[in-house]
Design an enzyme around this catalytic site. Structure first.
Site, PDB file in Angstrom:
ATOM      1  N   CYS A 114      -8.546  -8.542  28.163  1.00 56.06           N
ATOM      2  CA  CYS A 114      -8.062  -7.616  29.136  1.00 56.06           C
ATOM      3  C   CYS A 114      -8.915  -6.462  29.185  1.00 56.06           C
ATOM      4  CB  CYS A 114      -6.268  -7.629  29.322  1.00 56.06           C
ATOM      5  SG  CYS A 114      -5.611  -6.301  30.248  1.00 56.06           S
ATOM      6  N   ASP A 161      -7.545 -15.376  38.824  1.00 59.62           N
ATOM      7  CA  ASP A 161      -7.462 -14.096  38.232  1.00 59.62           C
ATOM      8  C   ASP A 161      -7.518 -13.169  39.625  1.00 59.62           C
ATOM      9  OD1 ASP A 161      -7.349 -11.566  37.558  1.00 59.62           O
ATOM     10  OD2 ASP A 161      -8.571 -12.040  35.697  1.00 59.62           O
ATOM     11  N   HIS A 189      -5.291 -14.152  35.349  1.00 56.78           N
ATOM     12  CA  HIS A 189      -5.479 -13.196  34.394  1.00 56.78           C
ATOM     13  C   HIS A 189      -4.407 -13.345  33.210  1.00 56.78           C
ATOM     14  CE1 HIS A 189      -7.177  -9.196  33.503  1.00 56.78           C
ATOM     15  NE2 HIS A 189      -5.805  -8.991  32.965  1.00 56.78           N
TER      16      HIS A 189
END
Length: 220
Positions: A114, A161, A189
């Site tokens: 991330c 994502d 994600h």
């Protein structure tokens, strides 16, 4: 175990350390926007079980010490706000402090998730500390796609994502033909986080196999 690091600008931050202290290969593991929480410690333990010495620096300490968040909407909002208060150059100092805390003589890599995926990219392009870099769904990589890595890089993205368009992934591929880029169908994600609703076990397993093989090639 919890340790304390000292960055080059004098900032002191906490970090999680795992794995053998005499390891010949070592990793800086970089957090998501949720802090060095239970999931990140789990990730550290996974790499430690593979024989890596691991240090995971608490990047949020620059803004607010001791932050560990969950994965609800309010947690995400808080994490994004904290990230917004931290300069990328300062974060680089923190990952370099983590690298310095790894065993002397060990070959060092960096793996991030991330926000940490973007930080891992910066570790490859803005630092000379690492012999390999792996980034998972780093949303800021496309904006820095023209930066030249000083070490081999492997990147992982989810095809679903919604925060990282596939056009961005394609742009990274075009700008960096020497970088390994993998996209996982059906994955969103945060697909490698077992505590998120977006967790995708099959994609996580495949990505981890690729990550470990990549690190073995470049860190020995």
């Amino acid at each position: 175990m919890q340790i304390e690091l000292a960055a080059a600008d004098g900032h002191r931050l906490s970090a999680w350390r795992a794995g053998p202290e005499d390891a010949t290969r070592a990793l800086v593991v970089v957090q998501e926007i949720f802090g060095v929480n239970r999931h990140m410690r789990h990730v550290c333990d996974q790499f430690a079980a593979e024989g890596y010495a691991v240090v995971c620096p608490a990047l949020f300490d620059r803004a607010e010490p001791g932050v560990e968040l969950g994965y609800g909407p309010e947690d995400r909002k808080q994490g994004m706000a904290l990230r917004g208060r931290i300069d990328a150059a300062a974060t680089l100092l923190d990952i370099e402090a983590a690298a310095a805390a790894l065993p002397a003589g060990a070959k060092r890599g960096i793996v991030g998730y991330c926000w940490g995926g973007t930080v891992a990219w910066h570790g490859a392009t803005r630092s000379q500390c690492f012999a390999a870099s792996v980034g998972y769904y780093g949303g800021g990589i496309a904006a820095a796609k023209e930066e030249r890595p000083s070490c081999p890089v492997q990147l992982h993205f989810g095809a679903e994502d919604h925060g990282i368009p596939l056009a961005d992934v394609d742009a990274v591929r075009a700008a960096q033909p020497g970088v390994e880029v993998f996209v996982y169908p059906g994955a969103g994600h945060g697909f490698a986080c077992e505590e998120r609703d977006s967790f995708n076990a099959a994609a996580t397993e495949q990505a981890m196999k690729r990550t470990l093989a990549f690190l073995a090639r470049h860190l020995g």
